[in-house]
Structures are given as C-alpha cells and as structure tokens.
Scaffold this active site. Structure first.
Site, PDB file in Angstrom:
ATOM      1  N   HIS A 261       7.265   6.814   8.257  1.00 38.64           N
ATOM      2  CA  HIS A 261       7.480   5.500   8.875  1.00 38.64           C
ATOM      3  C   HIS A 261       8.930   5.399   9.393  1.00 38.64           C
ATOM      4  O   HIS A 261       9.711   4.570   8.936  1.00 38.64           O
ATOM      5  CB  HIS A 261       7.203   4.399   7.845  1.00 38.64           C
ATOM      6  CG  HIS A 261       6.117   3.453   8.251  1.00 38.64           C
ATOM      7  ND1 HIS A 261       4.828   3.874   8.513  1.00 38.64           N
ATOM      8  CD2 HIS A 261       6.116   2.102   8.475  1.00 38.64           C
ATOM      9  CE1 HIS A 261       4.081   2.830   8.853  1.00 38.64           C
ATOM     10  NE2 HIS A 261       4.839   1.750   8.840  1.00 38.64           N
TER      11      HIS A 261
ATOM     12  N   LEU B 181       0.819  -1.209   0.000  1.00 44.00           N
ATOM     13  CA  LEU B 181       0.000   0.000   0.000  1.00 44.00           C
ATOM     14  C   LEU B 181       0.856   1.262   0.000  1.00 44.00           C
ATOM     15  O   LEU B 181       0.476   2.288  -0.574  1.00 44.00           O
ATOM     16  CB  LEU B 181      -0.922   0.011   1.220  1.00 44.00           C
ATOM     17  CG  LEU B 181      -1.954  -1.114   1.309  1.00 44.00           C
ATOM     18  CD1 LEU B 181      -2.768  -0.979   2.578  1.00 44.00           C
ATOM     19  CD2 LEU B 181      -2.860  -1.107   0.081  1.00 44.00           C
TER      20      LEU B 181
END
Length: 342
Positions: free
Chosen positions: A182, A140
């Site tokens: 992230h 994703l």
C-alpha cells in the site's frame, strides 16, 4: 544483488494454477485473428470503458458506463465532481498505458501522478503516514510503516525484473504484493489493477481489450476475501488462484470459440440491451420492450438461455431474486452483437 538475495514473494504453484494458466494461454491463442480493424477498435474502446468503470466502481465511484462514455467523448455529465475527475484521470492513464514499462517504478509513480491528480495532494509520491484497509470499523490490513515503503517497493520491482515466472503469475503476485505494501495514501487499488493489466499487455497486446476489472468488480467481495486469505496465510496463493480465474473468465468472455448459434428470442434480447440507454434493464423492462405478457415463458425461453450462453449477465449476481435485478450484455454478448452489425 545476487539472485539468491532477491526477495521472493511466497506462493505455491498448485495444480489449479497450472490448469488456469493452460486455459488462459489456449484461449488467448484462439482470440479473433479474424476480426477486422474496425471491429477491433470498437471492442477496444468498449472494453476500455468497462475496464475504467469496473476499476473505479470497486473504489465506490458510481458513474455508469454511459456516463464514462460521455466523459470520454467530451460531453457534459451531471455527477459528483470528484467522480468525474476520477474518470477523467483514469481515461488519461489508460491512454498512456502503452508508453509505460511495467518493470520501472518511475513509470508506476507517473501513473499514480496521473490517476490521482486533483484528488490527492501527494499524488505520484510514496505515502508519509500509516494506512490500513478497513471494512467498516474493522481493520483488515495494516500496511507496513511509511519508512519501509521505498525498500519494499524496490524489492518488489527487483523481483519483477528478474523473475522467470510466467507473466500470468508475476502480474498477479505483483498485484497482491503491491496491495500489501500500500505505497500510496490513496489510489492503491486502481494502480494495482492497472499495473497488472500493463504486465499482461507486455505479454500479449490482446489484454488492452480484455476488461478483467469489470469481472473483478462483479466479484468484488471475493476479491477482498482473496486478498485477506493471502494475508492471513502469509502467501500469495489464494489471491493468485482468484486473479487467474478472473483473467480466464474475462478472456473466455471475448473468445469466439464458435460463432454462437442463438435462438431468435436470445438474439432479440441482445439487440434490445445493445440499443438500450442505460444498458442495464430489468426483466420487466426487457419483457415490455419485447411485447410479451407471459413472465414465466419470457424467463425460461429468453433470459435463461441468454444467461446460460454467457451472452448476458445479472447486475446483482449474488442476489438473483432481488427486485433491483437487471441484466446487461457481457463482453461475449457485445462481441456477438458487433459481429452481427458487421
């Protein structure tokens, strides 16, 4: 660095966002200045448990609110060791929450160090490898290369330190940008949600007893969808609107706009759920405890009014007719029960 050179995350202030901010601000202003200290501490503990359970559940942790309560109380719990460690770490992290400055990256690194201790070798440190967000075998989101992480995090904190946007906006934008970067090998979702709570707490301390995470968990697929929409569109707006709607609903769930006038049937359902162990009961279990035989009448006159008043909620809201469907108290329902006890 001049203000003009500071990185500005791309997003648009829509009319929906303005309305959500107005609704949240109004509700926060109404939240119980009348509740006594004992009640406030009770709600704060209850909502911290729901916050931890919701945030961990999003990451696949299966511990119930009852098990997390037992861990918080130092009791023995039979569960996978990793899940117990995750809960202990989260409890410790939320204990430290008031000590951290949301605008300091060193504090965020310390938070990650606590949240992921015993779970990740490089806890409290930026990742050294590539990571992606997966859905099954589908990628994703592929996060930026590890060499870029320190610079991107520096830009993000520089923006947070200088932005003039309302904390409701800045906390949601930070949350999205953090998840996009992230920066850690694991634990990014937990830290992103915790840091948004911290930013909101510095705006108004009431957010220590508003479990936004439990609502996000109840709308987990929408959470991931909003993240993906923002990534696809190249701006934070979809995620911003989603998070503000979650915050609004969480605030409204504990806002005593009125002292709810409920029927004796609804009041009895609330008491049954409050006394139940575990706290989730099926329609049949509720009906049996209430000592009633007519399923249709029970659903129409007991469950439906409690759902409509947002005093109880489905555990599987996306599958209302599931045979596994159960019901539990909402924060508003818990608040109502606590007021009755007082």
């Amino acid at each position: 660095m001049t203000k003009q050179n500071i990185y500005n995350p791309p997003f648009t202030i829509t009319s929906a966002i303005l309305h959500l901010i107005a609704d949240i601000s109004e509700a926060v202003g109404r939240i119980s200045v009348q509740t006594n200290d004992v009640l406030d501490l009770r709600l704060r503990r209850l909502n911290r448990i729901r916050t931890i359970q919701g945030s961990l559940a999003i990451e696949g942790n299966t511990l119930s609110e009852e098990q997390i309560t037992a861990i918080l109380d130092g009791q023995h719990v039979i569960a996978p060791p990793r899940e117990i460690q995750e809960a202990r770490n989260a409890i410790l992290a939320y204990d430290h929450l008031e000590q951290w400055n949301p605008k300091q990256e060193k504090d965020l690194l310390q938070a990650h160090n606590i949240l992921m201790a015993g779970l990740l070798d490089d806890h409290g440190k930026h990742r050294q490898g590539g990571v992606g967000v997966m859905s099954g075998s589908k990628v994703l989101h592929m996060a930026p290369p590890p060499a870029r992480v320190p610079f991107l995090m520096g830009d993000l904190f520089q923006w947070l330190q200088t932005t003039e946007h309302h904390p409701l906006i800045s906390s949601s934008v930070f949350h999205y940008e953090f998840e996009f970067i992230h920066p850690f090998a694991d634990g990014n979702g937990r830290i992103g949600r915790l840091w948004q709570t911290l930013i909101l707490f510095h705006w108004n301390p009431i957010f220590l007893r508003i479990p936004v995470e439990s609502l996000v968990y109840a709308h987990q697929q929408d959470y991931y969808k909003a993240l993906q929409q923002s990534t696809n569109q190249g701006e934070v707006t979809p995620f911003l609107e989603f998070m503000l709607s979650m915050i609004r609903d969480a605030v409204l769930s504990i806002t005593p706009q009125v002292n709810p006038q409920v029927t004796p049937q609804v009041a009895q359902i609330l008491q049954i759920l409050s006394n139940a162990h575990p706290k989730n009961l099926s329609r049949k279990e509720l009906q049996d405890i209430a000592g009633l035989r007519d399923r249709k009448s029970f659903s129409e006159n007991w469950i439906k009014p409690a759902l409509n008043a947002k005093l109880i909620e489905m555990t599987l809201p996306d599958k209302p007719n599931s045979r596994l469907q159960c019901y539990r108290l909402t924060n508003k329902g818990n608040f109502f029960v606590e007021r009755i006890k007082e």
